[in-house]
Motif scaffolding. Structure first.
Motif, PDB file in Angstrom:
ATOM      1  N   ASP A 189       0.804  -1.231   0.132  1.00 53.50           N
ATOM      2  CA  ASP A 189      -0.078  -0.085   0.045  1.00 53.50           C
ATOM      3  C   ASP A 189       0.886   1.195   0.044  1.00 53.50           C
ATOM      4  O   ASP A 189       0.717   2.218  -0.625  1.00 53.50           O
ATOM      5  N   VAL A 232      -8.733   7.200   2.756  1.00 53.79           N
ATOM      6  CA  VAL A 232      -9.563   6.324   1.845  1.00 53.79           C
ATOM      7  C   VAL A 232      -8.837   5.034   1.688  1.00 53.79           C
ATOM      8  O   VAL A 232      -9.398   3.811   1.804  1.00 53.79           O
ATOM      9  N   LEU A 271      -9.966   1.378   2.897  1.00 50.32           N
ATOM     10  CA  LEU A 271     -10.486   0.144   2.030  1.00 50.32           C
ATOM     11  C   LEU A 271      -9.727  -0.964   2.262  1.00 50.32           C
ATOM     12  O   LEU A 271      -9.940  -2.131   2.223  1.00 50.32           O
ATOM     13  N   MET A 279     -14.649   0.165   4.618  1.00 48.38           N
ATOM     14  CA  MET A 279     -15.473   0.678   3.693  1.00 48.38           C
ATOM     15  C   MET A 279     -16.419  -0.213   3.041  1.00 48.38           C
ATOM     16  O   MET A 279     -15.903  -1.164   2.673  1.00 48.38           O
ATOM     17  N   GLN A 280     -17.563  -0.026   2.906  1.00 49.29           N
ATOM     18  CA  GLN A 280     -18.518  -0.873   2.040  1.00 49.29           C
ATOM     19  C   GLN A 280     -18.447  -0.581   0.822  1.00 49.29           C
ATOM     20  O   GLN A 280     -17.919   0.495   0.566  1.00 49.29           O
ATOM     21  N   LEU A 281     -19.092  -1.410  -0.299  1.00 45.58           N
ATOM     22  CA  LEU A 281     -19.106  -0.889  -1.809  1.00 45.58           C
ATOM     23  C   LEU A 281     -19.925   0.005  -1.941  1.00 45.58           C
ATOM     24  O   LEU A 281     -19.841   0.811  -2.976  1.00 45.58           O
ATOM     25  N   ASN A 290     -20.702   5.050  -0.856  1.00 48.43           N
ATOM     26  CA  ASN A 290     -19.479   5.777  -0.861  1.00 48.43           C
ATOM     27  C   ASN A 290     -19.534   7.180  -1.224  1.00 48.43           C
ATOM     28  O   ASN A 290     -18.539   8.216  -0.786  1.00 48.43           O
ATOM     29  N   ILE A 336     -11.734   4.989  -4.783  1.00 51.37           N
ATOM     30  CA  ILE A 336     -13.013   4.205  -4.718  1.00 51.37           C
ATOM     31  C   ILE A 336     -13.330   3.678  -6.066  1.00 51.37           C
ATOM     32  O   ILE A 336     -13.735   2.548  -6.479  1.00 51.37           O
ATOM     33  N   ARG A 394     -10.973   0.767  -7.107  1.00 50.99           N
ATOM     34  CA  ARG A 394     -11.374  -0.349  -6.411  1.00 50.99           C
ATOM     35  C   ARG A 394     -12.729  -0.946  -7.257  1.00 50.99           C
ATOM     36  O   ARG A 394     -12.935  -2.228  -7.370  1.00 50.99           O
ATOM     37  N   LYS A 395     -13.669  -0.103  -7.486  1.00 50.08           N
ATOM     38  CA  LYS A 395     -14.854  -0.654  -8.335  1.00 50.08           C
ATOM     39  C   LYS A 395     -14.378  -1.272  -9.697  1.00 50.08           C
ATOM     40  O   LYS A 395     -14.865  -2.056 -10.177  1.00 50.08           O
ATOM     41  N   PRO A 422      -6.609  -0.130  -4.898  1.00 57.27           N
ATOM     42  CA  PRO A 422      -7.050   1.366  -4.710  1.00 57.27           C
ATOM     43  C   PRO A 422      -5.912   2.617  -4.661  1.00 57.27           C
ATOM     44  O   PRO A 422      -5.968   3.679  -5.019  1.00 57.27           O
TER      45      PRO A 422
END
Lengths: 453, 453
Positions: free
Chosen positions: A260, A337, A341, A346-348, A351, A410, A413-414, A419
């Motif tokens: 990271d 953030v 993550l 954090m949830q999906l 956000n 975010i 990640r999607k 991320p």
């Protein structure tokens, strides 16, 4: 740390290896934890380490050899006679053996596989098929097995027999005829139970296990969540195939944190502080070239406002302030953030709330630093228009910083990307472009007021 | 994850708590790991959680309550009747209890201390005296003790008796009359030994332990180094005072990684993605103000070269490229060194080699991006002098980036400060000042050539 972990220790060990006195060596090593002995050992040349293993015998040497760094292990193997090599490799923990063999070239690997007995070869080949970051790649196949119909007394006898060969006997896994995991029993449970009880009666049946193809970072999260000493690994049919122990998770957590941090700084995870200069250059330059491309976009933004700058050159000296603060604020949002993550905080969904919050923080902090900077600009240049414009530009830019700092990770990640990967380049480019557009754009609009305040 | 960790689970639990059916509740919880039950529980209001503990009884509720987040624990305690509170707190693991009590206000703390029995009060007060980041603050005092003259048979009996109260019985610590640590024996050793053996004969005497005042990050490094499940903690007289277990290290490693990442991004470790906007603003703004101060230095640097920029405004649009690449390269060097320091991969001596290497990497990469950018600058502005100057400036700036990226964290460490703390602001300021001085300075020197190439 043992007394031998000094320079004297290295010379002593080297002498021992040269003179070849096994008993003396065994005696000296008794006082040392294998990890400490390995530290000294790793400073010797690979051929000396090989000689050390020969003198001590592979079985005695193995607990120490397992703590020697991976790279050194690999080189050492080349100097071992075939019979010693086979014994060493056969006795290694299956997960460590697989890691080592994975790194060998095809010829060495094939030669070695030919030397192993059938069962071990199959075990090894199986372990080699799991993807690098999966539970399968980290698990060991040396775990303690029990059957539900066994009595506690004989279960303890069985564990006693299994103990020398198993990575842990503090948890034993209870399986049915099809090797499906039906329960878990800890050694603590067993020694507290009555000897005539059945394992099936005292075992925990609400078993938590992970799938062999699960990402190791997710496995680590689960183990941390449950404070597990060991996590059972099952295949698609719920058949037990291995376990992952807490010390594997130590390593995973370290690697994960490095990854990271490195990704946030646009570094390749292969790099270390000790990497040769040439390697560091090669690993870093691609990211710098990507950054150069985005820097050209920033440069073009400024270029558009060349006339304004030429008319009022004070803008050129204030520009970097807008950019620097935006970059810093963007990095703050980005890091919060990215870390959330990574920790699964954090949830999906939902956000957009976090994006809005970061934009809000940007607005407040932008106004704070903007007002201070506006004041300084006024005192410096006695120009109220300039002060107002830089305050507004900084506020706008810190909102941009919050928005992009949150949205970039975010979005990555999607898209199922890491991320952190390259995200700081995106965010810095956004804050530079945003900052310069806001500052120089406002300056262009109010150029007459700026020139005659 | 258990079936109850759904929205339905929350409603179910809430109903149970309202209707107060203990047996039903116990039955439902059996199917869940305490960590999963705690996840559902934590979604209830504190008064509901308190009711849950009352219904279940503190002893049954405790294993679940211990997995509930710290903040929620604290609020819940306020709703518990005095007798339930005392039972709950008395049964908690000593290290968790100390953490919780530490956070209480003085009144609550004193009230609670008065309720505890003498021995527990003293234990608690002792644990509260250790500094926040020391081994003492993380250790538990619930460990299994043995004496060297005990036979293996009765040692096993003793451990069986101690098992329900101790955090781990997989390692037992052997002490002499003065409670000095003389050996360690694992449960594995004990069950493999003959029952008539003495503990003193089978125990490991080359004991590795840490001092109670050792920094917890150093303890974590030692435990990872030795793959320890538990590490004994001793006082200055080598008397055993506690143990630290692998699950504490999971937490320490997570916190440590967060800290390094946060410090590199100029964030306060108290911040979370879920912090309220107001709190995030307050925590971030001081660092932005520090950055504003350094940004003024950068601004002044540019200001010095105002005339040059006014004569040749192209410089203003190319400036950000030099700054951006320098910032990125500085961050690369900084992160590699900060991570190596955190992992203990760097000694205190001989670090000038690393500084030199980073400067060397900066030179090579600076030349690489400088040549590419020089080419682009030539194609864009058809000015060979400009191309040469930007190439030279980028090379110089990336050397500056390498030098400061390595020197700043090494210097902070030498001053006994955290190597990551605020370091990115220093490094970015150095690369901005260095980059602008090099670029605009060279441009000033060769202004005539630039204007008529």
């Amino acid at each position: 740390m043992g007394p031998m972990v000094e320079n004297a220790g290295v010379e002593f060990l080297r002498d021992m290896v040269r003179s070849g006195g096994r008993d003396e060596l065994v005696e000296a090593l008794k006082a040392l934890h294998p990890a400490d002995a390995a530290e000294v050992l790793a400073t010797l040349r690979p051929e000396e380490i090989a000689r050390f293993i020969e003198i001590l015998g592979p079985e005695t040497a193995l607990p120490i050899f397992e703590f020697v760094p991976f790279e050194v292990q690999k080189e050492t193997l080349e100097y071992l006679p075939r019979n010693v090599l086979v014994q060493l490799i056969s006795n290694m923990r299956p997960d460590e053996r697989a890691d080592l063999v994975e790194e060998m070239d095809e010829v060495t690997k094939d030669r070695l596989l030919a030397l192993l007995i059938q069962a071990e070869r199959q075990n090894l080949l199986k372990l080699l098929t799991y993807p690098e970051d999966s539970a399968g790649a980290y698990m060991t196949t040396d775990y303690a097995l029990l059957r539900p119909e066994t009595r506690v007394r004989s279960a303890l006898d069985q564990l006693r027999l299994q103990a020398p060969k198993k990575e842990t006997i503090y948890y034993a896994y209870v399986v049915d005829d099809a090797r499906r995991l039906v329960g878990i029993v800890s050694l603590r449970d067993l020694i507290m139970a009555r000897p005539e009880n059945l394992v099936g009666d005292i075992m925990h049946t609400n078993v938590i296990a992970v799938r062999v193809d699960m990402d190791i970072e997710e496995v680590a999260k689960e183990m941390v969540r449950y404070d597990f000493l060991a996590m059972p690994v099952v295949d698609g049919d719920n058949r037990l195939v291995g376990i992952i122990t807490y010390d594997d998770i130590f390593d995973v957590m370290t690697e994960e944190a490095t990854e990271d941090m490195y990704f946030l700084a646009n570094l390749d995870t292969d790099e270390k502080v000790s990497s040769p200069l040439r390697r560091s250059v090669v690993l870093r330059v691609p990211w710098l070239m990507v950054n150069l491309a985005t820097a050209l976009v920033v440069s073009y933004t400024v270029h558009v406002f060349s006339d304004t700058i030429q008319q009022f050159v004070v803008l050129a000296s204030l520009m970097p302030i807008v950019a620097m603060l935006g970059g810093n604020a963007g990095n703050q949002s980005l890091t919060v953030v990215v870390r959330a993550l990574a920790l699964g905080e954090m949830q999906l969904k939902g956000n957009w709330r976090i994006v809005l919050k970061e934009a809000g923080v940007g607005f407040c902090n932008g106004l704070a630093v903007g007002l201070v900077m506006g004041g300084i600009a006024y005192l410096w240049h006695r120009n109220l228009w300039l002060a107002t414009i830089i305050c507004m530009a900084m506020t706008i830019n810190l909102v941009v910083a919050g928005l992009f700092g949150a949205m970039v990770p975010i979005t990555l990640r999607k898209l199922n990307l890491d991320p952190a990967l390259g995200s700081s380049i995106f965010v810095t480019t956004a804050t530079d472009v945003g900052g310069f557009c806001a500052f120089l754009g406002l300056a262009s609009l109010f150029i007459h007021q700026l020139l005659s305040p």
